[in-house]
Enzyme design. Structure first.
Site, PDB file in Angstrom:
ATOM      1  N   ARG A 125       0.814  -1.237   0.000  1.00 52.84           N
ATOM      2  CA  ARG A 125       0.000   0.000   0.000  1.00 52.84           C
ATOM      3  C   ARG A 125       0.836   1.271   0.000  1.00 52.84           C
ATOM      4  O   ARG A 125       0.442   2.256   0.636  1.00 52.84           O
ATOM      5  CB  ARG A 125      -0.915   0.020   1.239  1.00 52.84           C
ATOM      6  CG  ARG A 125      -1.783  -1.195   1.439  1.00 52.84           C
ATOM      7  CD  ARG A 125      -2.861  -1.255   0.395  1.00 52.84           C
ATOM      8  NE  ARG A 125      -3.916  -2.193   0.723  1.00 52.84           N
ATOM      9  CZ  ARG A 125      -4.505  -2.943  -0.198  1.00 52.84           C
ATOM     10  NH1 ARG A 125      -4.137  -2.890  -1.467  1.00 52.84           N
ATOM     11  NH2 ARG A 125      -5.481  -3.757   0.137  1.00 52.84           N
ATOM     12  N   ASN A 160      -0.738  -2.113  -7.293  1.00 50.74           N
ATOM     13  CA  ASN A 160      -2.001  -1.347  -7.258  1.00 50.74           C
ATOM     14  C   ASN A 160      -2.051  -0.419  -6.051  1.00 50.74           C
ATOM     15  O   ASN A 160      -2.893  -0.533  -5.174  1.00 50.74           O
ATOM     16  CB  ASN A 160      -3.213  -2.289  -7.276  1.00 50.74           C
ATOM     17  CG  ASN A 160      -3.206  -3.302  -6.159  1.00 50.74           C
ATOM     18  OD1 ASN A 160      -2.149  -3.758  -5.727  1.00 50.74           O
ATOM     19  ND2 ASN A 160      -4.383  -3.647  -5.668  1.00 50.74           N
ATOM     20  N   LYS A 212       2.003  -7.719 -13.442  1.00 46.00           N
ATOM     21  CA  LYS A 212       0.769  -8.213 -12.823  1.00 46.00           C
ATOM     22  C   LYS A 212      -0.410  -7.675 -13.596  1.00 46.00           C
ATOM     23  O   LYS A 212      -0.477  -6.473 -13.864  1.00 46.00           O
ATOM     24  CB  LYS A 212       0.696  -7.738 -11.364  1.00 46.00           C
ATOM     25  CG  LYS A 212      -0.696  -7.810 -10.716  1.00 46.00           C
ATOM     26  CD  LYS A 212      -1.069  -9.208 -10.310  1.00 46.00           C
ATOM     27  CE  LYS A 212      -2.462  -9.294  -9.686  1.00 46.00           C
ATOM     28  NZ  LYS A 212      -2.543  -8.905  -8.297  1.00 46.00           N
ATOM     29  N   ASP A 256      -1.093 -12.859   0.101  1.00 48.70           N
ATOM     30  CA  ASP A 256      -1.950 -11.788  -0.427  1.00 48.70           C
ATOM     31  C   ASP A 256      -2.232 -10.755   0.653  1.00 48.70           C
ATOM     32  O   ASP A 256      -3.350 -10.251   0.772  1.00 48.70           O
ATOM     33  CB  ASP A 256      -3.252 -12.343  -1.023  1.00 48.70           C
ATOM     34  CG  ASP A 256      -3.915 -11.376  -1.990  1.00 48.70           C
ATOM     35  OD1 ASP A 256      -3.425 -10.236  -2.140  1.00 48.70           O
ATOM     36  OD2 ASP A 256      -4.929 -11.759  -2.598  1.00 48.70           O
ATOM     37  N   ALA A 308     -12.220  -5.350   0.294  1.00 53.42           N
ATOM     38  CA  ALA A 308     -11.772  -6.747   0.199  1.00 53.42           C
ATOM     39  C   ALA A 308     -10.254  -6.809   0.355  1.00 53.42           C
ATOM     40  O   ALA A 308      -9.527  -6.038  -0.266  1.00 53.42           O
ATOM     41  CB  ALA A 308     -12.190  -7.343  -1.135  1.00 53.42           C
TER      42      ALA A 308
END
Ligand code: ZN
Length: 441
Positions: free
Chosen positions: A67, A97, A150, A307, A325
């Protein structure tokens, strides 16, 4: 003859070598493994008594979301890699991301420098594949420290997505290295979302993102991977159907399974964890949990990941489906897997195969993933008899929670060594951040 001298010697432990377990000592010089089997008269600057412990190659978590850039109150590279070494992990592969995403040379350069200045463990960096950066992917994927491109073929956190076959094929034709995929069919997810209402039970998550959404995504990806001959690593495979199907695609595909899908089972997980059990792809029923373990046992699975995808408590306590999520996991991955070893679900050798040799083989990681002369001196020392409960106050990620809170564990990482430097011993983080970018071929 002069006695050999090492920077570090680890004595008396049971080493998990690629060819089996041996009680032997390991000599380290200049950050590399210099000797397996060190003479009794050898001297060393530092020595570790590993009597009663297992000496594993440094364990790798090839799937984390630190993050960063993002919200430091949730997670960052310094805090997430600190969590990693506390949990016995020596290398993480970090997802792109973030906000902003890592999709171009400029952001990659920033992240390379920042990671080397602030990470407690070594890192591999994913590049996000998008429709707009396709012309640059072939050069981006061979950037320093880049573990893979990815591709989010189904929606997840952030703004990266390539969901249509035409764009996916163009991504596959740009470059040559293995691409890592989030495989859920976006069109089916969007169509099914209309079937549910806000505020319904959290277990609806696995009905919305059903087995067919994942299986359809994987069938589409396999057709394109065969057509383009581009190797695919399917992340977090979560259904019995995909695990069975992918056995016929070993020429082009490899398989990741998450520790969550080996540990948490629906509907119980949603009843006890509520929003803290919501992740993509979802935690599913017992049939899929059994299939995941069968696939670990028969060799279908190549890598295990956490993950690790932290969110704030506020974001996890929203009603379904507004709930964010993703679950924390980098710090609990090794204890939970060691507990599975002690429960007889897999051998310690298979765990090392999945968490060291597997990531090295699939991602082309250089100099890591096995205890052998010349390899990086990355070690995870574990006490297979240590009993301990996972407590939230142990979690180093600023978000401060874990979906494994309260789990009684047998087997615990007691020391983490990155390229010859002890970075964790008995819950204490030592020294300064020594992380570097991992190398890939
Ligand atoms: Zn992920």
């Amino acid at each position: 003859m002069m006695a050999a001298h090492f920077d570090l010697v680890i004595r008396g432990g049971t080493c998990v070598l690629p060819w089996g377990m041996e009680q032997t000592s390991v000599g380290v010089r200049a950050g590399h493994i210099a000797a397996l089997g060190v003479a009794a008269d050898a001297t060393a600057e530092q020595s570790i008594d590993a009597t009663g412990l297992h000496v594993l190659p440094g364990l790798i978590d090839p799937h984390v979301h630190l993050r960063d850039p993002g919200d430091k109150a949730v997670e960052s590279i310094p805090t997430g890699t600190r969590a990693a070494v506390l949990g016995g992990v020596t290398t993480v592969f970090d997802m792109p991301n973030t906000s902003p995403s890592i999709t171009d040379a400029e952001h990659l350069a920033w992240k390379q420098g920042y990671a080397e200045a602030s990470a407690w463990c070594d890192m591999g960096l994913y590049i996000g594949g998008t429709r707009t950066n396709i012309p640059h992917l072939a050069s981006l994927e061979v950037g320093r420290g880049v573990c893979a491109i990815k591709v989010f073929a189904g929606s997840s956190t952030g703004d990266l997505m390539v969901e249509d076959d035409e764009s996916l094929e163009r991504v596959m034709r740009a470059g040559r290295r293995t691409i890592a995929y989030h495989s859920e069919d976006e069109y089916r997810l969007q169509a099914r979302k209309k079937l549910f209402k806000s505020g319904e039970p959290y277990a609806r998550h696995m009905e919305w993102r059903d087995e067919e959404a994942a299986f359809l995504g994987t069938r589409r990806l396999m057709a394109l991977a065969r057509k383009t001959a581009r190797p695919a690593h399917i992340l977090h495979v979560s259904t019995a159907e995909e695990l069975d199907y992918l056995k016929d695609y070993r020429d082009i595909a490899s398989v990741e399974v998450l520790v969550n899908h080996l540990t948490q089972v629906a509907p119980e997980a949603y009843e006890t964890l509520k929003g803290y059990g919501v992740m993509n792809p979802p935690i599913r029923g017992r049939r899929h949990w059994e299939a995941a373990w069968a696939a670990v046992r028969d060799g279908t699975v190549d890598t295990i990941g956490s993950d690790h995808a932290p969110h704030s408590r506020a974001a996890k306590e929203r009603p379904w489906p507004e709930v964010a999520a993703g679950l924390t996991g980098v710090q609990t991955l090794v204890p939970v897997m060691l507990d599975h070893v002690n429960a007889g679900r897999l051998s310690l050798a298979r765990m090392v195969d999945l968490m060291c040799a597997g990531p090295a083989r699939i991602y082309g990681l250089v100099g890591k993933g096995r205890l052998a002369a010349g390899y990086d001196a990355d070690f995870t020392l574990v006490d297979m008899r240590r009993q301990r409960r996972i407590e939230e106050d142990w979690i180093a990620s600023p978000c401060g929670w874990t979906p494994f809170a309260g789990m009684q564990i047998t087997g615990w990482p007691v020391a983490t060594i990155v390229r010859g430097q002890q970075v964790m011993r008995e819950d204490e983080v030592l020294g300064t951040p020594v992380g570097r970018l991992a190398k890939f071929r």
